[in-house]
Scaffold this motif. Structure first.
Motif, PDB file in Angstrom:
ATOM      1  N   ILE A  33       0.989  -1.379   0.017  1.00 16.45           N
ATOM      2  CA  ILE A  33      -0.024   0.129  -0.197  1.00 16.45           C
ATOM      3  C   ILE A  33       0.785   1.272   0.071  1.00 16.45           C
ATOM      4  CG2 ILE A  33      -1.728   1.291   1.181  1.00 16.45           C
ATOM      5  CD1 ILE A  33      -2.581  -1.380   2.394  1.00 16.45           C
ATOM      6  N   GLY A  34       2.032   1.314   0.818  1.00 20.32           N
ATOM      7  CA  GLY A  34       3.178   2.278   0.853  1.00 20.32           C
ATOM      8  C   GLY A  34       3.658   2.456  -0.377  1.00 20.32           C
ATOM      9  N   ILE A  35       3.946   1.481  -1.124  1.00 17.31           N
ATOM     10  CA  ILE A  35       4.572   1.605  -2.470  1.00 17.31           C
ATOM     11  C   ILE A  35       3.677   2.311  -3.351  1.00 17.31           C
ATOM     12  CG2 ILE A  35       5.228   0.337  -4.514  1.00 17.31           C
ATOM     13  CD1 ILE A  35       6.627  -1.499  -2.363  1.00 17.31           C
ATOM     14  N   ILE A  36       2.368   1.640  -3.687  1.00 17.26           N
ATOM     15  CA  ILE A  36       1.567   2.494  -4.400  1.00 17.26           C
ATOM     16  C   ILE A  36       1.186   3.917  -3.868  1.00 17.26           C
ATOM     17  CG2 ILE A  36      -0.954   2.563  -5.195  1.00 17.26           C
ATOM     18  CD1 ILE A  36      -1.061  -0.501  -4.699  1.00 17.26           C
ATOM     19  N   LEU A  37       1.123   4.087  -2.822  1.00 16.69           N
ATOM     20  CA  LEU A  37       0.951   5.586  -2.318  1.00 16.69           C
ATOM     21  C   LEU A  37       2.170   6.398  -2.714  1.00 16.69           C
ATOM     22  CD1 LEU A  37      -0.470   5.684   1.245  1.00 16.69           C
ATOM     23  CD2 LEU A  37      -1.838   6.105  -0.881  1.00 16.69           C
ATOM     24  N   ALA A  38       3.383   5.927  -2.424  1.00 17.39           N
ATOM     25  CA  ALA A  38       4.603   6.665  -2.674  1.00 17.39           C
ATOM     26  C   ALA A  38       4.608   6.865  -4.209  1.00 17.39           C
ATOM     27  CB  ALA A  38       5.838   5.582  -2.449  1.00 17.39           C
ATOM     28  N   GLY A  39       4.229   5.753  -5.119  1.00 15.03           N
ATOM     29  CA  GLY A  39       4.326   5.933  -6.608  1.00 15.03           C
ATOM     30  C   GLY A  39       3.385   7.090  -7.188  1.00 15.03           C
ATOM     31  N   TRP A  40       2.001   6.892  -6.459  1.00 12.32           N
ATOM     32  CA  TRP A  40       1.051   7.853  -7.109  1.00 12.32           C
ATOM     33  C   TRP A  40       1.330   9.396  -6.503  1.00 12.32           C
ATOM     34  CZ3 TRP A  40      -2.982   8.720  -9.952  1.00 12.32           C
ATOM     35  CH2 TRP A  40      -3.706   9.787  -9.787  1.00 12.32           C
TER      36      TRP A  40
END
Lengths: 379, 366, 486, 161
Positions: free
Chosen positions: B151-158
């Motif tokens: 989830i954090g990775i997606i947030l970071a990328g977005w």
């Protein structure tokens, strides 16, 4: 009901334009690729070049023939000797000079060493492009030894200004031949290691075979040359087909792509042609070292270069392909026009043709397999 | 099997604190321990990785920086203070948030990833009694928690508002979620055989029988499926396509710098440690000595198994596995994103399912 | 299916081969390590260190060195250099003089004094081309026959780019003068002055003159230091929030800044802003002597954006800026300084007068003052501005002459940095009268061909049109517009 | 084929439309005939110039006549040919992109550097310089601009000269 859930005017699907470069780890310099992508699939590529334009051709109109040599060095900074050599051959053609044998042999030895050095970088960075880091450091390690040889030869490691119109700047240093042969003995097993580590690796093959196929007729139409064209199975090497210098004296093969792992003309073939060419270069160097005659390397150096009015188009097989120098002289000691036909310029122009429909990762691999040098493209 | 949590509760009883205060104190202590473990792990592992890569690539690696004037020995221990210096550099670096990024999410993302790794450590035993809290469903908890990070990775990328980051995040999401399945299926094998989700019980089973990797040919295969899938789960070469420095610049971490980036790094290496410890506990006998490979030795030989040596065995096994992961990284090229999916869905998952079936049969027959 | 399995088997095999290889390198193969631990180990020097023959010359391209005693100033190396990084000046003693220029080590009689032999290593591209033509073998890349004298110099670095310019000539001024090189010395001094001027500027725009009035000195601090005069801002005539940074107390600073912002948003002018700030501060009871003096300083020269301010607080760091005041005095009155004049019309008049004065060689300041007074446009701000130059004018005259001399001998005239690019000819289309337009365009083209700058061309236009009596108000406005850059 | 044979062949195919430059092994073609001749060069099986090596734009130095030199090579028949198309400033040359894709970038470069216009080129824009560059740098009468986007172009080294 479902139609209402998605407001099409808000959620649009479409192509995304991705700017790869001018600052990007895998563009091999300051190249910018405008990539139109649909997800990961690339639908259109537009290379934007010129970020490294250094007015080479304009400089040439202001400098005398001798003074241009250091600038040709800087065009293809990974194969400077080839640029010097190509330019010198063109000027010699214009001046109609006969060179001493020793000069020709020295030039061939140096040029082939430079080809090894340049291909080592090409192969190593290609590995880097597909994510293998260790082969890169290994090839750079070996290239370093070639550069050491060059340093003893002319004092410089990257931009040599060594091969001049009419000769070379210095004779070979003592023990140069022995050291060269030592290097070749050391170098042969390193190619095997490279093959074991990278060339035959399953992941590497998956990444490169059948990717970015360049059909031979397309390659010729686009003016692609050098290993990139030979990867497509076209047996065309100026050293063999139009032997300049003394290449007709040597026995060597011209490796071409055979499609061993996939289709002829794919990325893997273009890569593997370079690996094989390094062996062929080593073969040429051994022959040249064995036959090296004595003599004065400065015998044919012209006091002042002042060719008659006229023009010449000199072709040369550099590490990247077919370098052409079109020199127009109007009888002064400064050329009227020097046009450099840079191989990587033409090789790059085919990129958009062969990489459409592949993924972003493949574009990187295809770009790496074309082995471009931006210094030469932008001049 | 007692946990640190329990033993702290007992030993701090003399303080006569009320329950809330006591629990807070213990949580604080436990948290500190975990954080220290993560930090030290990152420091050591980064140094280790640099040296391993350097030696594989005919280099020397860091050789200059020392601690308090001590530069380390000639070769392997040279430049021993390098990662410490790097950590200080990262913490003191300017913190950059891109102008048009989603600032809140961008700040939040590294902490989510970090807490994913952090929480996993709670249920992770380092030895027989060294575990913060001992769950009945320890394995399940670890698998669940280690997938929070995505989830954090997606947030970071977005939130970075950068196309490369977005690509990285999308790739990471697809990859991590896909590889959860073979990991889960391989671990399920162990659960079927040992009949428990409790890590202590799983080791107990291995003590009475043998290392699980030698349970059957299928378990042997399951170990490799698990291990390679975890390499993908932790985004390491040859499966590092979300980072893919030659394609996506730095993937979802492109816009991060300084402390936030350090948090990513910390959690990446913590995840490596987690999956390797889980592998060593579940498949390689945990805190049991190598004598338990196959249980045929007389009882008196098992002095190597003492509680003091348990920690040693677990860490040794984990370190070896981590070394193998590094070895992979410095040997192989990177897969393409569709090939990565191919490996997962067309190779690992069929094999893992077949494994599951045959192990069940095996259990029925033997 | 078999292909599927074959693939897997081949893959695993190739993986194991690769891993075996890297493990090999990890465990042994230490002899392959290519790292050179640079400061501790250094690159071995190629062993060809015998003489100066081309075949024996030790080839290290590290740094150019000149044995100046052997140099006969034949200029061969300067001509050979593709990037013009070598500059040689020489002075030939007049015929019949008894100056002995010395002998070279090859026993050649030197005929000239080498007054200058500079090599800019930051431009050198190490092509080695200058080495070969030298008849006396006196220029070479370090590492040549004199390697024991001059260490091989891989690692020379400087903090400034200028540091890479190496001067090899060792002729004294005396010797040069004896050889009849006064003219050369004068030119050199002009160049040096010009250079130093540039160094002092540190790349900032030269448009606004620093305040010649000494900074408002705080009475109760023993020493106060003016900040370097170059720290001028481009937005002249405006108070800046930065000006309040000198207030030492945090609270006060905050209040002052807040009041400043509020006042500025209200569109007040500098004096009103300062009044507001003072009001706000005294309302908060924070007004102290120190702050008062700072505010006074600001109000004394509101047209100067950043008044050379006082280092506030007890402990004053003395930054010695010895050259700064001198530089201020020596600064020449430039046409661009007139840009500080607010009123467009007045600016135009002033500039016209300036140009006229420059041509006729009058005192520019006085000329401008006179013109403005005649036009009734001389306000206090302009007066201040002019006053600031009148003091400097006297001292300026000498360098001006020197510069003129330099200009007459040199082609390259430094273009004033910061001047706007020349406008397009189409911009003149706004002029209504055909005759006037034609005339203007002609003047423009003439100016463009001779490479004049925008202000010069506009001044020409003005002068030319006035002469023809065609300069009406509309045209004047257009010219003003062009002059101000839009 | 030798140069003379090529000339003879071209004479039979398109008589009068090509001429040999005196003293050189170079064929000169006028721009209006160039599209026809180029098609012959490419498609005639005896010639079969499939490889366009280089297009060099040049400036004769009289501010009027510019030219493009085409260097051809045939990978099949292994012979060379240089063709020159000279134009006065402002006239465009027919593009040969349809026949040789290599001409695409070369023609763009010739346009960029020398200001030659190629009629029928799909996307004739600058390639090495930025799109808003003024003038064609390789022309002999080119003057370097004093300013680029408001920035002064440093031309002198005042402290150094």
């Amino acid at each position: 009901m479902e139609a209402n859930l998605v407001d099409k005017s808000v959620i649009e699907t479409g192509e995304m334009v991705l700017n790869m470069g001018p600052q990007h780890p895998s563009t091999h310099g300051v190249l910018r690729l405008k990539i139109h992508t649909d997800g990961e699939i690339v639908s259109q590529i537009e290379p934007v070049i010129g970020y490294l334009h250094r007015c080479f051709e304009k400089h040439c109109e202001k400098l005398s023939y001798e003074q241009i040599v250091p600038f040709t060095d800087r065009c293809d900074y990974l194969a400077s000797m080839h640029m010097d050599h190509a330019y010198s051959i063109a000027v010699e053609k214009l001046l109609d000079i006969e060179l001493p044998d020793r000069v020709e042999y020295i030039r061939v030895i140096i040029a082939e060493l430079q080809r090894i050095a340049s291909h080592l970088v090409a192969v190593g960075t290609f590995g880097l492009d597909v994510g293998a880091i260790t082969p890169f450091t290994w090839t750079i390690r070996d290239r370093e030894r070639v550069l050491d040889l060059f340093e003893t030869l002319c004092g410089a490691r990257l931009l040599y200004n060594y091969i001049w119109p009419g000769g070379v700047s210095h004779d070979l240093p003592p023990k140069f031949i022995e050291r060269t042969l030592d290097f070749l003995d050391y170098f042969d097993p390193q190619i095997d290691e490279l093959n074991n580590l990278l060339t035959t690796n399953k992941i590497f093959i998956e990444r490169t075979a059948d990717v970015g196929i360049l059909p031979p007729e397309v390659g010729i139409n686009f003016g692609v040359s050098g290993p990139s064209l030979r990867g497509s199975g076209v047996n065309f090497d100026l050293r063999k087909n139009e032997p300049y210098s003394i290449y007709s004296k040597f026995d060597f093969d011209v490796p071409v792509g055979k499609g061993e792992m996939g289709t002829i003309g794919d990325t893997w073939d273009r890569y593997y042609v370079r690996v094989l060419e390094m062996r062929e270069s080593a073969k040429i160097i051994r022959q040249a070292c064995a036959e090296l005659p004595g003599g004065d390397v400065h015998a044919a150096l012209p006091k002042k270069i002042r060719p008659n009015a006229g023009e010449v188009y000199g072709r040369y097989e550099s590490a990247r392909g077919d370098v052409g120098f079109y020199i127009m002289s109007n009888g002064k000691n400064i050329p009227m026009r020097v046009k450099m036909r840079s191989p990587a310029f033409c090789n790059l122009s085919v990129l958009s043709e062969i990489s459409e429909g592949w993924m972003i990762s493949d574009v990187i691999a295809i770009l790496g397999s074309l082995d471009i040098v931006l210094g030469e493209i932008d001049r | 099997m007692t946990s640190i949590f329990d033993s702290l509760q007992e030993s701090l009883a003399f303080l006569n604190l009320d329950l809330f205060m006591l629990l807070s104190l213990i949580s604080l202590l436990g948290g500190t321990v975990i954080f220290l473990v993560m930090a030290v792990n990152a420091l050591v592992a980064v140094y280790f990785e640099r040296k391993v890569s350097a030696f594989m690539q005919d280099r020397l690696g860091p050789m200059e920086v020392g601690i308090l004037g001590f530069k380390g020995g000639k070769k392997f221990w040279g430049g021993i203070g390098q990662t410490l210096a790097d950590a200080i550099k990262l913490l003191t670096k300017e913190d950059i948030l891109p102008k048009s990024s989603d600032k809140f999410l961008m700040i939040l993302a590294p902490f989510i990833i970090f807490s994913g790794a952090f929480l996993t450590f709670i249920g992770l035993p380092f030895a027989q009694n060294i575990v913060i809290s001992d769950f009945n469903i320890g394995l399940f908890y670890i698998v669940a928690m280690s997938s929070v990070g995505v989830i954090g990775i997606i947030l970071a990328g977005w939130s970075s508002n950068n196309k490369w980051s977005l690509y990285g995040a999308m790739r990471a999401a697809a990859q991590i979620i896909s590889y959860e399945i073979p990991i889960g299926l391989s671990l399920l094998l162990v659960v079927i055989v040992s009949g428990s989700l409790h890590l202590g019980d799983i080791v107990q089973w291995q003590e009475t029988n043998r290392w699980f990797i030698f349970h059957s040919p299928f378990a042997f295969l399951a170990f490799f499926i698990y291990f390679i899938s975890t390499v993908a789960e932790t985004n390491r070469t040859p499966f590092d396509i979300p980072e893919a420095e030659s394609e996506l610049v730095a993937g979802w971490m492109t816009e991060y710098s300084g402390f936030r980036w350090a948090l990513f790094f910390l959690s990446e290496y913590a995840n490596m440690l987690i999956v390797c410890i889980v592998a060593s506990i579940v498949f390689l006998g945990g805190w049991l000595s190598p004598l338990h490979l196959i249980n045929i030795f007389p009882e008196s030989w098992y002095i190597l198994d003492g509680p003091a040596l348990g920690f040693f065995w677990v860490s040794l096994k984990a370190v070896i596995l981590i070394f193998v992961m590094m070895w992979f990284r410095w040997t192989f090229p990177r897969l393409r994103v569709d090939q990565l999916m191919y490996v997962c869905w067309k190779v690992f998952i069929p094999f893992a399912l077949a494994n599951l079936f045959f192990v069940s049969l095996w259990e029925l027959i033997f | 299916m078999s292909e599927y399995l074959n693939n897997i088997v081949y893959g695993v095999k190739s993986f194991l081969t690769g891993m075996k290889l890297t493990m090999d390198h990890f465990r042994n193969k230490k002899e392959l390590v290519a790292t050179l631990q640079y400061p501790h180990e250094k690159w071995p020097v190629p062993e060809r260190n015998i003489g100066f023959n081309h075949s024996e010359y030790n080839l290290i391209r590290s740094r150019l060195h000149v044995d100046i005693d052997d140099c006969i100033a034949c200029m061969q190396c300067e001509r050979a250099c593709p990037v013009d990084c070598i500059k040689i000046d020489s002075i030939k003693p007049p015929k019949g003089s008894e100056i002995d220029c010395g002998m070279t080590s090859n026993d050649t009689q030197k005929k000239m004094i080498v007054s200058r032999f500079t090599i800019d290593m930051s431009e050198c591209m190490y092509c080695n081309l200058c080495v070969f033509p030298c008849p006396e073998d006196c220029i070479y890349m370090v590492g040549g026959p004199n390697a024991e004298k001059h260490e091989i110099d891989y690692e020379f670095s400087q903090y400034k780019r200028d540091g890479m310019i190496f001067e090899f000539a060792d002729a004294t001024d005396e010797a040069i003068r004896d050889a009849g090189g006064e003219k050369w010395l004068d030119q050199r001094d002009v160049k040096l002055a010009k250079h130093n001027d540039g160094v002092e500027l540190k790349g900032e725009v030269k448009s606004v003159k620093p305040d010649p009035i000494t900074a408002p000195i705080k009475t109760d601090t023993p020493i106060s230091t003016a900040k370097p005069a170059t720290q001028t801002s481009e937005s002249s005539g405006e108070l800046e929030i930065k000006s309040f940074n000198d207030i030492s107390d945090k609270m006060c600073r905050g209040i002052a800044k807040k009041a400043f912002m509020a006042a500025k948003r209200g569109g007040k002018d500098a004096v009103a802003i300062l009044a507001d700030v003072a009001q706000a501060l005294s309302d908060a009871g924070k007004m102290s002597d120190e702050i008062q003096s700072i505010l006074d300083g600001l109000s004394a020269s509101p047209s100067k954006a950043v008044a050379p301010a006082v280092e506030a607080g007890g402990d004053v760091k003395v930054e010695s800026v010895p050259d700064a005041p001198e530089a201020v005095e020596m600064k020449e009155f430039d046409i661009k300084d007139l840009n500080a004049i607010e009123d467009k019309m007045a600016r135009g008049t002033a500039k016209k007068a300036f140009i006229a004065a420059k041509r006729s060689g009058e005192d520019k300041v006085e000329a401008v003052r006179k013109a403005l007074t005649d036009a009734g446009k001389l306000d206090t701000a302009t007066e201040d501005l002019l006053n600031s130059f009148s003091g400097a004018a006297a001292k300026v005259s000498a360098p001006v002459e020197a510069e003129k001399l330099a200009e007459s001998t040199e082609e390259a005239v430094v273009e004033p940095v910061g001047d706007l690019p020349l406008f397009e000819i189409a911009d003149l289309n706004g002029i209504d009268d055909k005759m006037t337009r034609g005339m203007a365009k002609k003047i423009f083209m003439a100016g463009k061909r001779t490479g004049k700058t925008r202000t010069e061309v506009i001044a020409d236009l003005r002068a030319g049109l006035t002469e023809a009596g065609k300069l009406d108000d509309a045209t004047n406005t257009i010219l003003n517009k062009l002059g101000s850059g839009n | 084929m030798t140069f003379d044979e090529i000339v003879a062949l071209l004479d039979t195919k398109a008589s009068g439309k090509t001429s040999v430059i005196e003293g050189k092994t170079v064929i000169s073609v006028s721009p209006e005939n160039w599209s026809e001749i180029s098609a012959i060069l490419k498609n005639e099986s005896k010639l079969n110039f499939d490889y366009l090596m280089c297009i060099s734009a040049y400036d004769k130095g009289d501010n009027k006549v510019y030219g493009a030199a085409y260097n051809f090579y045939s990978t099949v028949n292994n012979h060379y040919l240089e063709v020159r198309v000279e134009i006065e400033d402002g006239i465009s040359i027919p593009s040969v992109v349809e026949l040789w894709k290599a001409a695409d970038w070369h023609e763009r470069e010739a346009y960029d550097m020398m200001g030659l216009k190629f009629e029928g080129h799909p996307d004739l824009k600058r390639i090495l310089l930025s799109d808003d560059w003024e003038g064609y740098p390789l022309r002999k009468n080119y003057k370097e601009p004093d300013y680029y986007h408001g920035l002064p172009v440093p031309k002198d080294k005042s402290y150094w000269d």
